[in-house]
Design a protein around this motif. Sequence first.
Motif: not given
Length: 277
Positions: A21, A24-29, A31-33, A37, A41
């Motif tokens: 988790s 996953t959170t780090r990748i999302q952060n 991408e958001s920054q 994308v 997957k």
Amino acid sequence: IALTETGSVTATAKALNRVPSAITTRIQNVESQLGKVLFIKSRGKFHPTGEGHLLYESALKIIELVTSAEDQVTRPRPGGRFRIGALDSMAATRLPRPLARLYQNHQSISVELMTGISRTLLNAVLSYELDAAFIADAPIDDRLERMPVYCEELVIIAAANFPLIKHPHDLCRTTLLAFQDGCSYRDKLTTWLKSAGIRPVRLAEMSSYHAILGAVSAGMGAGVVPKAILETFPSTELISVHPFDRAHSSVTTDLIWRKNEKTANVIALIEILRALE
């Protein structure tokens, strides 16, 4: 990097000793920054997008640079910028050969050569503007380390028809051509004159030895130069050369660097200078 190479959040988490988790959170952060994308997957595996692959390649370069920097600190090798100072005459006569050898042996070194008078070069080493410098008659200074490199013979030069110079009195009515105050060679000549109570009737400051040689050949006055510099002057028939008192005409040139800062580049230069002795 790990997610690009494994394609799996689980494998990445295991490699980095993290829970899935957190990955996953780090990748999302990220991408958001970035507003991009980075992974798609497909069939249970993560594939980098074009932006993701670009970021991956850049990250590899950063890791390589950091590793190289750490390696240089822990196991220093010659390389990178090497700021060397030298007297104008030495840069023209003595340094080309050792610098050429330095470049041949250590192709990752990038030399920056600064020329000037001894006092200027000494101050530049102490103020961290230079890594090392070749200066004449370096003063005793606890902040420095040194290695004697060359012994220079100074000679007085004058116009071709100038009378023989044997004594300081022979220059009592002559304009002296020299570098600015702080030049070791100028100090040698003026000290010789002062030993007989002679002060220059006139002094013209020049910015290079070739300017001095040109002015001397035109009859403007007399100057002092290292004998070796005369080999670079194409019109020696226009000047006369006068050796003078050896106690004042012999000069030792030292390589100096800051105390306890004998870097890999300085060591490489010292090794070459010793090999060429």
